[in-house]
Every structure is written in C-alpha cells, then in structure tokens.
Enzyme design. Structure first.
Site, mmCIF file in Angstrom:
data_model
loop_
_atom_site.group_PDB
_atom_site.id
_atom_site.type_symbol
_atom_site.label_atom_id
_atom_site.label_comp_id
_atom_site.label_asym_id
_atom_site.label_seq_id
_atom_site.Cartn_x
_atom_site.Cartn_y
_atom_site.Cartn_z
ATOM 1 N N SER A 144 75.696 36.598 31.404
ATOM 2 C CA SER A 144 75.140 35.328 30.918
ATOM 3 C C SER A 144 74.014 35.631 29.937
ATOM 4 C CB SER A 144 74.583 34.545 32.108
ATOM 5 O OG SER A 144 73.767 33.481 31.648
ATOM 6 N N TYR A 157 69.973 33.923 39.653
ATOM 7 C CA TYR A 157 71.183 34.052 38.830
ATOM 8 C C TYR A 157 71.011 35.014 37.648
ATOM 9 C CZ TYR A 157 75.008 32.451 35.786
ATOM 10 O OH TYR A 157 76.112 32.382 34.963
HETATM 11 P P1 NAP Z 1 83.406 26.728 36.313
HETATM 12 O O1 NAP Z 1 83.950 25.858 35.230
HETATM 13 O O2 NAP Z 1 82.535 26.120 37.354
HETATM 14 O O3 NAP Z 1 84.648 27.473 37.005
HETATM 15 C C1 NAP Z 1 84.394 28.412 38.010
HETATM 16 C C2 NAP Z 1 85.667 29.119 38.384
HETATM 17 O O4 NAP Z 1 85.339 30.151 39.341
HETATM 18 C C3 NAP Z 1 86.687 28.227 39.069
HETATM 19 O O5 NAP Z 1 87.967 28.714 38.775
HETATM 20 C C4 NAP Z 1 86.360 28.424 40.549
HETATM 21 O O6 NAP Z 1 87.458 28.187 41.432
HETATM 22 C C5 NAP Z 1 85.987 29.890 40.577
HETATM 23 N N1 NAP Z 1 85.087 30.238 41.673
HETATM 24 C C6 NAP Z 1 83.870 29.741 41.943
HETATM 25 N N2 NAP Z 1 83.339 30.335 43.041
HETATM 26 C C7 NAP Z 1 84.267 31.243 43.454
HETATM 27 C C8 NAP Z 1 84.324 32.161 44.526
HETATM 28 N N3 NAP Z 1 83.345 32.281 45.431
HETATM 29 N N4 NAP Z 1 85.431 32.929 44.647
HETATM 30 C C9 NAP Z 1 86.430 32.816 43.760
HETATM 31 N N5 NAP Z 1 86.450 31.955 42.740
HETATM 32 C C10 NAP Z 1 85.373 31.181 42.592
HETATM 33 O O7 NAP Z 1 82.533 27.939 35.715
HETATM 34 P P2 NAP Z 1 82.490 28.578 34.249
HETATM 35 O O8 NAP Z 1 81.443 27.873 33.479
HETATM 36 O O9 NAP Z 1 83.850 28.706 33.694
HETATM 37 O O10 NAP Z 1 81.897 30.022 34.618
HETATM 38 C C11 NAP Z 1 82.696 31.183 34.662
HETATM 39 C C12 NAP Z 1 81.809 32.411 34.613
HETATM 40 O O11 NAP Z 1 80.980 32.345 33.461
HETATM 41 C C13 NAP Z 1 80.868 32.574 35.804
HETATM 42 O O12 NAP Z 1 80.770 33.929 36.152
HETATM 43 C C14 NAP Z 1 79.537 32.079 35.263
HETATM 44 O O13 NAP Z 1 78.454 32.662 35.945
HETATM 45 C C15 NAP Z 1 79.622 32.532 33.820
HETATM 46 N N6 NAP Z 1 78.784 31.789 32.878
HETATM 47 C C16 NAP Z 1 78.883 30.455 32.743
HETATM 48 C C17 NAP Z 1 78.075 29.796 31.827
HETATM 49 C C18 NAP Z 1 78.122 28.300 31.641
HETATM 50 O O14 NAP Z 1 77.143 27.736 31.099
HETATM 51 N N7 NAP Z 1 79.190 27.627 32.004
HETATM 52 C C19 NAP Z 1 77.150 30.523 31.071
HETATM 53 C C20 NAP Z 1 77.074 31.909 31.241
HETATM 54 C C21 NAP Z 1 77.900 32.531 32.147
HETATM 55 P P3 NAP Z 1 87.708 26.708 42.099
HETATM 56 O O15 NAP Z 1 88.224 25.840 40.969
HETATM 57 O O16 NAP Z 1 88.699 26.910 43.179
HETATM 58 O O17 NAP Z 1 86.377 26.246 42.572
#
Ligand code: NAP
Length: 252
Positions: A144, A157
């Site tokens: 991130s 985080y």
């Molecule tokens: P998201 O839209 O909330 O989607 C999260 C995904 O991860 C979903 O497929 C969810 O499955 C799965 N998940 C959550 N907890 C889990 C667990 N304990 N075990 C297995 N699967 C799990 O999130 P996103 O924004 O795409 O984020 C993806 C990655 O990018 C993460 O690592 C996050 O930290 C990183 N990130 C995000 C952002 C942001 O602003 N969005 C910024 C920087 C980094 P379900 O659908 O079954 O819940």
C-alpha cells in the site's frame, strides 16, 4: 505471450483482485481465484472471466487461517487437474482487509489479525504453494502507499504492509534459483469496497485524496489490475524484487 498460463489470485472476487483476474483473462491467462465469505461475487467473476476468454474457478480460502492451507492446497490441486494442469505459473497475494486504528486505540487482537492476514498469510501460503508453482513463474504481493507515507488511523495496517515489502525482497532472493521473480505492488487509495467503501463513497475522503494526488483523482481497480497482470507477463521478465507504487503520484 502469457496465453495458457494459470494464475492464483487471492481475494479475486472483488476490487483489485477482480480487476486482475479479468485483465489476465483478456490476455488468455486462466485464474483460480479465492474468496473468503462472498461466493456470489466470486461466481460473477468466474462468469466474466469466461466471457473475457479464459475459464476461471473459485475456491474458498481464509488467508488468515494458516491451519487451512494444507486443505486449500489439496483443493487447489483438484482445481488444477480440472484445468488439465499439475502446477500453476503466477501467484498474486492480494486478499486483505482494512483496519482503522490509532496508536491509542489499537489492540493486540487487532494487530494479531492484521499480522495473520497481511503478513503470515502471504508468507505461509506462498511456502505451502511452492511445490505447485512452476519454475520460471512469478509472484506479486500487494502492499500500500501507506507503507511509504503515514496517515492517521492506519498504525497497524501501514507498517504491516511495509513488512510485506521487505518479505518480497527475501522471497525474491530465495526463489531466484528457481527463476521465480517476486515483486510488490503498492496501490494508493482505490475506490473499492475496502474500508467500508470509504474511498469510493465518502465525497470528503475522495476529494482529499484527489487533492493529494498529482493526477488529480482517487484510483479505480482498473488502474491497478492491468499493472499486476503486466508485471506477471514476460514483458517484465527482468523486473525482480521491486516495489511499484500505483497511486497516480500521491504524496510525492
Ligand atoms: P476489497 O474490494 O475489499 O476486496 C477484498 C478481497 O479480499 C475480497 O475478495 C475478499 O473476499 C478477500 N478477503 C478479505 N479478507 C480475506 C481473508 N481473511 N481471507 C481471504 N480473502 C479475504 O479490497 P481491495 O481494495 O481490492 O484490496 C485488495 C488488496 O489491496 C488488499 O491487500 C489491500 O490491503 C490492498 N490495498 C487496497 C487499497 C484500497 O484503497 N482499496 C489500497 C492499497 C492497498 P470476500 O469477497 O469473500 O470478502
């Protein structure tokens, strides 16, 4: 170029993971994506991937539960067999949840949860899947922007994502002899369901991010998925152990 390859994308059912799976499908890469609780969303991605040109399969996995990884590896082998393969080529360690905690409010339980999902999960899932990844394969971990700059209420985080960046370099060093490259993508704030959909749905937060981003807006999942898919391709074959921030120039 990547046609016929197979990717494992954790958290491929929504957000950045979903965009990655669909972008890979357009390049002819088949995915086995994982979801934690939301099978309906995973099934939608499977259908869209098939429409985009590459069949996909969805498996349940809680990346915070290392005790479940042996069982997952067994189900993964069965899924690979269904695709006519014994091994896969690409691993994207993407699954994760957010946490809003300050120095004063964070609890040991919350920190343990972040450690389990974002660090221990990445380390031990990769370890467990090593026999199943082809030599010459590629791994992308997800960090991130918050690993580089500090923001309020992200004290658990941000630092745990910084640890994933270090872990990436160690993985790359140890997997070099197998010609497996390992890189880490660090997205800026992306408009997904993450953090309760805050970046997408809270106009104040969205504006604040846009004002702090050189390109003048918050990110979309489609800004990140193609970068991950690109990093997995042969075009980036000599890029290894690198952190690539995908944030439109935030806090520069
Ligand atoms: P998201 O839209 O909330 O989607 C999260 C995904 O991860 C979903 O497929 C969810 O499955 C799965 N998940 C959550 N907890 C889990 C667990 N304990 N075990 C297995 N699967 C799990 O999130 P996103 O924004 O795409 O984020 C993806 C990655 O990018 C993460 O690592 C996050 O930290 C990183 N990130 C995000 C952002 C942001 O602003 N969005 C910024 C920087 C980094 P379900 O659908 O079954 O819940």
């Amino acid at each position: 170029m990547s046609k016929g390859k197979i990717a494992i994308v954790t958290g491929g059912s929504r957000g950045i993971g979903r965009s990655t799976v669909l972008c890979l499908a357009r390049r002819g890469v088949r995915s086995i994506l994982t979801f934690n609780t939301n099978q309906a969303e995973a099934d939608k991605v499977v259908a869209l991937a098939a429409e985009a040109g590459a069949p996909a399969l969805a498996l349940q996995l809680d990346v915070g539960d290392v005790a479940a990884f042996d069982g997952f590896a067994g189900r993964l082998q069965a899924a690979l067999a269904q695709m006519g393969a014994e091994r896969f080529d690409y691993l994207v360690n993407n699954a994760g949840t957010s946490s809003a905690a300050s120095l004063e409010s964070i609890t040991p339980a919350e920190m343990d949860g972040l450690y389990s999902v974002h660090f221990k999960g990445v380390l031990f899932l990769t370890q467990r899947l090593l026999p199943l990844i082809n030599d010459g394969g590629r791994i992308v971990n997800i960090s991130s922007g918050l690993a580089r700059f500090a923001s309020r209420n992200r004290i658990g985080y941000g630092p745990i994502k910084a640890a994933v960046e270090s872990l990436t370099r160690y993985m790359a060093l140890e997997l070099g002899p197998r010609r497996i490259a390992v890189n880490v993508v660090a997205p800026g704030p992306i408009a997904t369901d993450f953090s309760g959909g805050m970046v997408r749905d809270n106009p104040q937060v969205n504006r604040m991010i846009a004002e702090n981003t050189a390109l003048g807006r918050a990110g979309e999942p489609e800004d990140v998925g193609p970068v991950i898919a690109g990093l997995l391709s042969d075009d980036f074959g000599w890029v290894n152990a690198q952190r690539i921030e995908v944030a439109g120039g935030m806090q520069i």
